[in-house]
Every structure is written in C-alpha cells, then in structure tokens.
Design a protein around this motif. Sequence first.
Motif, mmCIF file in Angstrom:
data_model
loop_
_atom_site.group_PDB
_atom_site.id
_atom_site.type_symbol
_atom_site.label_atom_id
_atom_site.label_comp_id
_atom_site.label_asym_id
_atom_site.label_seq_id
_atom_site.Cartn_x
_atom_site.Cartn_y
_atom_site.Cartn_z
ATOM 1 N N ARG A 243 0.845 -1.194 0.000
ATOM 2 C CA ARG A 243 0.000 0.000 0.000
ATOM 3 C C ARG A 243 0.881 1.246 0.000
ATOM 4 N N ASN A 244 1.989 1.181 0.722
ATOM 5 C CA ASN A 244 2.961 2.265 0.717
ATOM 6 C C ASN A 244 3.456 2.508 -0.713
ATOM 7 N N THR A 245 3.846 1.423 -1.383
ATOM 8 C CA THR A 245 4.362 1.519 -2.749
ATOM 9 C C THR A 245 3.340 2.124 -3.693
ATOM 10 N N ILE A 246 2.112 1.647 -3.645
ATOM 11 C CA ILE A 246 1.091 2.061 -4.611
ATOM 12 C C ILE A 246 0.628 3.490 -4.347
ATOM 13 N N LEU A 247 0.458 3.857 -3.069
ATOM 14 C CA LEU A 247 0.117 5.239 -2.753
ATOM 15 C C LEU A 247 1.231 6.179 -3.218
ATOM 16 N N GLY A 248 2.472 5.828 -2.906
ATOM 17 C CA GLY A 248 3.596 6.678 -3.267
ATOM 18 C C GLY A 248 3.779 6.804 -4.761
ATOM 19 N N ASP A 249 3.704 5.681 -5.471
ATOM 20 C CA ASP A 249 3.916 5.722 -6.919
ATOM 21 C C ASP A 249 2.788 6.486 -7.612
ATOM 22 N N THR A 250 1.551 6.335 -7.141
ATOM 23 C CA THR A 250 0.440 7.066 -7.743
ATOM 24 C C THR A 250 0.601 8.567 -7.517
ATOM 25 N N LEU A 251 0.989 8.951 -6.300
ATOM 26 C CA LEU A 251 1.242 10.370 -6.037
ATOM 27 C C LEU A 251 2.360 10.896 -6.934
ATOM 28 N N ALA A 252 3.409 10.110 -7.096
ATOM 29 C CA ALA A 252 4.532 10.531 -7.937
ATOM 30 C C ALA A 252 4.065 10.779 -9.370
ATOM 31 N N ARG A 253 3.252 9.879 -9.894
ATOM 32 C CA ARG A 253 2.742 10.043 -11.256
ATOM 33 C C ARG A 253 1.862 11.287 -11.363
ATOM 34 N N CYS A 254 1.091 11.574 -10.317
ATOM 35 C CA CYS A 254 0.247 12.771 -10.321
ATOM 36 C C CYS A 254 1.099 14.041 -10.288
ATOM 37 N N PHE A 255 2.159 14.047 -9.491
ATOM 38 C CA PHE A 255 3.039 15.220 -9.450
ATOM 39 C C PHE A 255 3.677 15.473 -10.811
ATOM 40 N N ARG A 256 4.081 14.413 -11.464
ATOM 41 C CA ARG A 256 4.680 14.589 -12.797
ATOM 42 C C ARG A 256 3.626 15.073 -13.787
ATOM 43 N N LYS A 257 2.425 14.550 -13.677
ATOM 44 C CA LYS A 257 1.332 14.988 -14.552
ATOM 45 C C LYS A 257 1.026 16.465 -14.305
ATOM 46 N N PRO B 293 -4.366 10.451 -3.291
ATOM 47 C CA PRO B 293 -4.417 9.762 -4.588
ATOM 48 C C PRO B 293 -5.720 9.020 -4.851
ATOM 49 N N HIS B 294 -6.483 8.720 -3.787
ATOM 50 C CA HIS B 294 -7.748 8.011 -4.003
ATOM 51 C C HIS B 294 -8.729 8.855 -4.812
ATOM 52 N N LEU B 295 -8.545 10.177 -4.826
ATOM 53 C CA LEU B 295 -9.442 11.039 -5.590
ATOM 54 C C LEU B 295 -9.349 10.752 -7.087
ATOM 55 N N LEU B 296 -8.168 10.420 -7.562
ATOM 56 C CA LEU B 296 -8.012 10.074 -8.979
ATOM 57 C C LEU B 296 -8.667 8.734 -9.271
ATOM 58 N N ALA B 297 -8.538 7.781 -8.352
ATOM 59 C CA ALA B 297 -9.176 6.475 -8.532
ATOM 60 C C ALA B 297 -10.691 6.630 -8.628
ATOM 61 N N ILE B 298 -11.251 7.453 -7.759
ATOM 62 C CA ILE B 298 -12.698 7.683 -7.779
ATOM 63 C C ILE B 298 -13.107 8.357 -9.089
ATOM 64 N N ASN C 271 -9.223 8.836 -24.559
ATOM 65 C CA ASN C 271 -7.954 9.483 -24.253
ATOM 66 C C ASN C 271 -7.858 9.860 -22.781
ATOM 67 N N THR C 272 -8.960 10.353 -22.214
ATOM 68 C CA THR C 272 -8.954 10.733 -20.797
ATOM 69 C C THR C 272 -8.802 9.505 -19.907
ATOM 70 N N LEU C 273 -9.500 8.423 -20.256
ATOM 71 C CA LEU C 273 -9.331 7.177 -19.500
ATOM 72 C C LEU C 273 -7.896 6.667 -19.594
ATOM 73 N N GLN C 274 -7.308 6.765 -20.776
ATOM 74 C CA GLN C 274 -5.914 6.329 -20.937
ATOM 75 C C GLN C 274 -4.985 7.143 -20.055
ATOM 76 N N GLU C 275 -5.148 8.467 -20.076
ATOM 77 C CA GLU C 275 -4.287 9.330 -19.259
ATOM 78 C C GLU C 275 -4.507 9.061 -17.770
ATOM 79 N N ALA C 276 -5.763 8.857 -17.369
ATOM 80 C CA ALA C 276 -6.057 8.591 -15.960
ATOM 81 C C ALA C 276 -5.494 7.251 -15.521
ATOM 82 N N LEU C 277 -5.675 6.224 -16.355
ATOM 83 C CA LEU C 277 -5.160 4.894 -16.017
ATOM 84 C C LEU C 277 -3.639 4.916 -15.904
ATOM 85 N N GLU C 278 -2.979 5.545 -16.854
ATOM 86 C CA GLU C 278 -1.514 5.600 -16.815
ATOM 87 C C GLU C 278 -1.029 6.373 -15.596
ATOM 88 N N THR C 279 -1.769 7.402 -15.197
ATOM 89 C CA THR C 279 -1.391 8.153 -14.000
ATOM 90 C C THR C 279 -1.633 7.317 -12.745
#
Length: 551
Positions: free
Chosen positions: A125-139, A491-496, A534-542
Amino acid sequence: MCERISQILKEYTARDDALIVHGGDHADLASTIAFALAKEKKKSPAAIAQEIVAALSDRFRIDLNVRAEATGPYINFHFEGNYCADVLARAVKPGYGSLDSKTERIVLEHTSANPNGPLHVGHIRNTILGDTLARCFRKAGYPLEVQYYVNDMGRQIAIVAWGIETQGADISTGGKGDHLIAQVYVEANKRLEADPSLNAEIDSLMQQVEAGDTSIIQRFKVPVKRCLDGFKETLIGLHAQHDRFVYESDFVRNGDTGKVLSRIGHMPEAVHEETLALDLSAFGFEKKYILRRSDGTSVYAARDLAFHIWKGHNFDRVIDILGADHKLIGRQLQATMELLGERVPEIVFFEFVSLPEGSMSTRRGTFVSADELLEEARSRALEEVTTRRPELDEETRLTIAKGVAAAAIRYDIVKTIPEKSTVFNWKEALDFEKQSGPYIQYAHARACSILDKAGTFSYCYDIEGEGEVILAKHIARFPQVITQVVDELKPHLLAIYARELADIFGSFYHAEPVLKAQGSVRDRRLTLVDATRNTLQEALETLGIDALRAM
C-alpha cells in the motif's frame, strides 16, 4: 479551468488558497473562500460570496465562459457557451490533463521497507500510494525525484548478517534474493528468542559497523544488495519505480549524523542521561525522543534526521509515505525538524491492507509476499480472460492477464482513503463488471472498440443533449482532479474520478446511439468517445495501470 478560476480568486482576494472544490449536483465547481475571509473581513460568508460574485461575474463570463452565482456562503460556477467544445478539443489530444511546468522541486519517499525479506501485502500500500502520487506530481508539471531510503545498518540487517555467518547460509544462488534473506532472518530470530544472550553479538556488530569496520560493512552490504535486487523485480511487477536509492549508512560516513547529534546536544530541550534524547513535551509527546544509545551508537531516528535535513536543503517540498505504526516517530521527526529550523516534511500516514488470512510479520515468517500476490492475481486474471476471449492466442491472453492483475491490485489498494484500513478482496478486485481497475480498463477497451468499428469520422465539438454534456463536463474535471491530488496528497481522488468516468461513459453509450447515428450526430458522439478514451488512458496511466485496447 479550475486553475484559472483559482488564479482569478487569488488575485482578487490576495490569498494563496482559492479553496476550489468539485461542485457536485449544484454546480460544476464551487469555492468556499468566503468562509476563509469571514474573520478577516468581519462579515458573514454569505455577504462576502455576494461581493465576490458581483465584482468578478463579468470577468468569469467573458474570459472563461463561466457563470458565477452566490448560493449562501458558496460561490458556484456553471460552465456554459463554448466551454464543452473547448474541453473536447483539448481532451482528444495526447497528454490531456498535463499541467504547466512548475519550478517547485519535490522529493517523495515511499516503500523503504527493511531489506530483511520480500515485500509483502502489508508493504505494497505504501508503494502504490507513493507511486500514484509521484505520477500525479509529474502529470501536474512538477520536477520530482522519487527516493527509496535503505536501512542498511539497523538491527534487522545486523541480524541478517549474523544469521548468514552463524547458519553458513549461501544467499548467492538458489532463488530470488529477498526470499532467501527472509529464510535467514526468520531462523536467526528463532535462535535469538531461544537464547537472548546472543543479542550481545548483534549489538557488537552494530557498534562495529558504525565505527567503520570495513569487513563488517561488507557483511552488511552483500545481503542488502541481494534483497534490493529482489525488491526491484517486485516493484517492476507492480509498475512502480524509484529514481534513487539513498543509503542510511551514507549519513554516518559523511558525518551528517554526528553533526545533527551535536546540534541537538546543545539545545535546551536536550536530555543528557546515559543516552541522548530530546524532550518534546512542548509538542505534546510524553516519551523522550531517543537519538543516541548508551554505548554511543546512533539510533535510526538520528540518521533519519540527517537524511531529512539533506532533503530539505535540496528540495522545496519533502513528502514521506509512512504506515500508521510509524505515526509516533513520524510526528517526533516533524517536531524535531521544526525545533532545528529545518524544512518540515509532509507525511501521508496510511492504515494497513491485509488479506482475509490476517496480519503479517516478517520476523515470524507469517506473511504473503507481494510476489505471491502478483502470481495469484495473474493466474486468476488469466482464467477470466480465457473465459471471455478464448479465441485469443496464449501470448496475447498472458499479456492482458498481466495488465489486469496489476490493475486489480493497484486500484483495489489506492481507491480507499489512506486513513482507512482495508482487506484485499480477490472477487471484487478482479470483477470486470464492477468498481475495479479491470472495470475501468474495460471501459477504455470498449471505447477503443467503438472507434475501431467506426473507421474515419470528422471531429465535431458542438455537443448537444444532457447525456453528452454530462460526459463532456466530467472529462473536463480531469486536470482539476490532478491538481487536487497533489495539493491534498489524496491519490484516491483520482481512482474515484476514473471509476466515475467509466460509469458515465457506460451510461452514455447505452443511452445514445453512436455507430448507428448519422452525419454530424455520429461525428460529435464519436468525438466524445475518443475524448473519453484518451482521458481514460491518461487517468489509467497516472494510476500506474495499463490502458489495454482489448480485454
């Protein structure tokens, strides 16, 4: 749009925070800034909201195609005119949702599990929360470095090194290194529990490694590297990666730990007994913050302070992802950094994810490794894909199954707010029809299939009808969600958001004929499908999930 509205409000109110939120059923966006200004202006929030709307309505309408209205203390924004057309024109382009480049440098540390056994379900959970946040910061356009802090000289590693020596264990061959290390660690702990006097040998190793004994340092390095190599392989399977592995021992070798201990030793809050500690009672802590043992060796907390001082000097925003069992030491770290006048890290604390089988412990050897979880998820995903798509060749089914398995794990873990504990549910996580990662992947694959069947069409952005507008406006929210995730570290906000987009898209194509439509109606609905794809693709990749074209 959210950023632009926020900027206008900031300019008008001279505040750094515009307090923008999703408007729900009553508006496309809303602002609660009137609440924040009430005390300063000594007026009711409702009156302030009316003043702001009166002053800025023309600017919002002319500049942004937005109608603003005051509803009690809230400022509601309704997107009108060419707004949806402008959104769709952007949403069909690669990279949609990416924000302007920022200058604020971010460092984000996640996972950082002790290298004494494989990553298990409790770690990821640490890994997935952190990696998702990292992808959001880059986005969101931030320069970012993702770090893994390696505990390469703590007690657990001393036990591993001692176990290898006393057991005559060979960790160079025979399997994945992190799993081999776990076998040594579990056996070593059994011996220490049976004969506590042997702990003196562990203490001696820790003293020698901190004193710089090169032979002992090498005994520590070998199993640490072997374990980290295993971790990296697991992280690839979870679609996660780090930019840098930073070693705890470096802050002892370069003198930074000694420097911070010296600084603390001269502070009025320092407590000099047999140990060196800090009195943090002013921050509400009853227990002293121990930093140096009676034998003169530093504890993990001291080295962690040196690490965070270094990060604060090299980055503008410091973020850590830590489990709930680290709340005390995390809060003590923040308090000490404040006392030292250093940059205080932001910490995302999370509760734990478990399997129905119960809790896990590396020391006792009672855990389900992340490798086992991934393998089981792939096996179950392959069964599902084979049932649904038996006509596909085996290699294609395996590729899809890998993507589905990672999606199932990552989404099931990230969808829940970090503060809430969760149990990983196999059935729900792999359900293609319900609120899961594979469900969102399936929506993307559906959009791809519609577009493949459609062939050529002309983009048309002038949408009509309630269903089309609802879908377009949800697509429009994507950049705002990215902003909210990085501002609030949620990061759960992006999942929702991604799941809601899949839901709305499903309702749209079931209610509105797309392929059977004619002329401009067909064109504009296919444009909406492509914008959704396209939006789903960008969201999934993030989210760190493969945007599969077929399932």
